[in-house]
Design a protein around this motif. Structure first.
Motif, mmCIF file in Angstrom:
data_model
loop_
_atom_site.group_PDB
_atom_site.id
_atom_site.type_symbol
_atom_site.label_atom_id
_atom_site.label_comp_id
_atom_site.label_asym_id
_atom_site.label_seq_id
_atom_site.Cartn_x
_atom_site.Cartn_y
_atom_site.Cartn_z
ATOM 1 N N THR A 82 -1.381 4.573 -3.022
ATOM 2 C CA THR A 82 -1.578 5.570 -1.887
ATOM 3 C C THR A 82 -1.995 5.247 -0.442
ATOM 4 O OG1 THR A 82 -0.957 7.644 -3.584
ATOM 5 C CG2 THR A 82 -1.597 8.312 -1.337
ATOM 6 N N ILE A 83 -3.195 5.054 -0.349
ATOM 7 C CA ILE A 83 -4.212 4.777 0.373
ATOM 8 C C ILE A 83 -3.799 3.249 0.906
ATOM 9 C CG2 ILE A 83 -6.258 4.205 0.943
ATOM 10 C CD1 ILE A 83 -7.354 6.029 -0.939
ATOM 11 N N PHE A 84 -3.395 2.569 0.445
ATOM 12 C CA PHE A 84 -2.389 1.369 1.081
ATOM 13 C C PHE A 84 -0.759 2.358 2.151
ATOM 14 C CE2 PHE A 84 -0.131 -2.174 0.860
ATOM 15 C CZ PHE A 84 -0.442 -3.257 1.585
ATOM 16 N N ASN A 85 -0.508 2.239 1.035
ATOM 17 C CA ASN A 85 0.752 2.887 1.413
ATOM 18 C C ASN A 85 0.303 3.598 2.995
ATOM 19 O OD1 ASN A 85 2.242 1.695 -0.489
ATOM 20 N ND2 ASN A 85 2.458 3.093 -1.261
ATOM 21 N N CYS A 86 -1.006 4.661 2.944
ATOM 22 C CA CYS A 86 -0.372 5.265 4.391
ATOM 23 C C CYS A 86 -1.311 4.425 5.590
ATOM 24 C CB CYS A 86 -1.695 6.121 4.403
ATOM 25 S SG CYS A 86 -1.194 7.619 3.295
ATOM 26 N N TRP A 87 -1.802 3.403 5.012
ATOM 27 C CA TRP A 87 -2.056 2.113 6.003
ATOM 28 C C TRP A 87 -1.264 1.692 6.248
ATOM 29 C CZ3 TRP A 87 -6.588 2.482 9.172
ATOM 30 C CH2 TRP A 87 -7.302 2.959 8.783
ATOM 31 N N VAL A 88 -0.013 1.280 5.821
ATOM 32 C CA VAL A 88 0.712 0.049 6.366
ATOM 33 C C VAL A 88 1.419 1.175 6.495
ATOM 34 C CG1 VAL A 88 2.671 -0.518 5.307
ATOM 35 C CG2 VAL A 88 0.412 -1.419 4.407
ATOM 36 N N LYS A 89 2.222 2.028 6.736
ATOM 37 C CA LYS A 89 2.567 3.355 7.601
ATOM 38 C C LYS A 89 2.045 2.982 8.833
ATOM 39 C CE LYS A 89 5.660 7.292 6.974
ATOM 40 N NZ LYS A 89 7.217 6.916 5.939
ATOM 41 N N THR A 90 1.145 3.170 8.706
ATOM 42 C CA THR A 90 0.324 3.224 10.895
ATOM 43 C C THR A 90 0.956 2.075 11.362
ATOM 44 O OG1 THR A 90 -1.744 2.483 9.830
ATOM 45 C CG2 THR A 90 -1.385 4.467 9.313
ATOM 46 N N GLY A 91 1.342 0.924 10.711
ATOM 47 C CA GLY A 91 1.376 0.406 12.443
ATOM 48 C C GLY A 91 0.375 -0.309 12.813
ATOM 49 N N ILE A 92 -0.715 -0.222 12.381
ATOM 50 C CA ILE A 92 -1.547 -0.781 13.293
ATOM 51 C C ILE A 92 -2.544 -1.493 12.641
ATOM 52 C CG2 ILE A 92 -2.337 1.109 14.757
ATOM 53 C CD1 ILE A 92 -4.946 1.577 12.575
ATOM 54 N N LEU A 93 -2.456 -2.499 11.199
ATOM 55 C CA LEU A 93 -2.482 -3.150 10.657
ATOM 56 C C LEU A 93 -1.933 -4.738 10.727
ATOM 57 C CD1 LEU A 93 -4.005 -1.902 7.092
ATOM 58 C CD2 LEU A 93 -5.435 -2.387 9.278
ATOM 59 N N PRO A 94 -2.314 -5.777 11.011
ATOM 60 C CA PRO A 94 -1.116 -7.132 11.028
ATOM 61 C C PRO A 94 -0.655 -6.759 9.858
ATOM 62 C CG PRO A 94 -3.463 -7.955 10.410
ATOM 63 C CD PRO A 94 -3.368 -5.673 10.948
ATOM 64 N N SER A 95 0.386 -7.855 9.648
ATOM 65 C CA SER A 95 1.372 -8.091 8.655
ATOM 66 C C SER A 95 0.667 -9.427 7.983
ATOM 67 C CB SER A 95 3.015 -8.425 9.306
ATOM 68 O OG SER A 95 3.656 -8.319 7.336
ATOM 69 N N THR A 96 0.775 -9.221 6.914
ATOM 70 C CA THR A 96 0.629 -10.726 6.017
ATOM 71 C C THR A 96 1.845 -11.745 5.753
ATOM 72 O OG1 THR A 96 -0.839 -9.203 4.071
ATOM 73 C CG2 THR A 96 -2.112 -9.765 5.821
#
Length: 171
Positions: free
Chosen positions: A8-22
């Motif tokens: 859930t935490i991971f998905n929240c961070w992905v959803k923000t769009g502020i982390l670079p894609s890997t």
């Protein structure tokens, strides 16, 4: 208070769009977009130079062509920082220390402080060496002087390990 799963935490961070894609696809796409932008800028610059060279005299056209060549050289990757390994770092530090020693006239006057542990180990090594000698120059009765100092060092070491009352730190 409920538990939140790591997914859930991971998905929240992905959803923000502020982390670079890997993902490899995303990285390849970004690299392609950057290359396309660079290619477009080079093409635009070349077109401007061509338009100006047609409209101006030959001398200006040569200068602009030189500028274009300089700009195109910027496409090449220029390394601005090297990744250093442990040996490189050690070598840089040693070089810096050597420079400091060469630049400092006071380096010979500096007193090297010897720790209690190093003094104890060195004296113990000396006593052991002395006891192993079978030559007349190393008299067995002289080793007692070194053992006396070794005992003094051990006593000093024990004093440093004694616990001090907290009231000693307050006036």
């Amino acid at each position: 208070m409920g538990n939140v799963s790591s997914d859930t935490i991971f998905n929240c961070w992905v959803k923000t769009g502020i982390l670079p894609s890997t993902s490899d696809n995303d990285i390849t796409n970004v690299m392609q977009i950057q290359q396309d932008i660079l290619d477009n800028e080079v093409a635009d610059t070349n077109q401007l130079i061509e338009d100006l060279s047609v409209a101006s005299d030959n001398h200006l056209a040569v200068s602009l062509a030189d500028a274009s060549n300089d700009f195109c050289d910027l496409e090449e990757e220029i390394l601005t920082e090297d990744v250093l390994n442990e040996n490189d770092i050690i070598k840089l530090i040693q070089e810096e220390m050597n420079e400091e020693n060469n630049n400092s006239d006071d380096s010979e006057d500096e007193l090297v402080l010897v720790s209690l542990d190093n003094a104890t180990k060195s004296l113990q090594t000396w006593v052991t060496f002395f006891e192993q000698q079978e030559m007349d120059e190393f008299k067995k009765e002289d080793v007692r002087v070194f053992k006396k100092y070794l005992k003094t060092l051990h006593e000093l070491k024990m004093q440093t390990k004694k616990q001090v009352q907290i009231t000693n730190f307050f006036s």
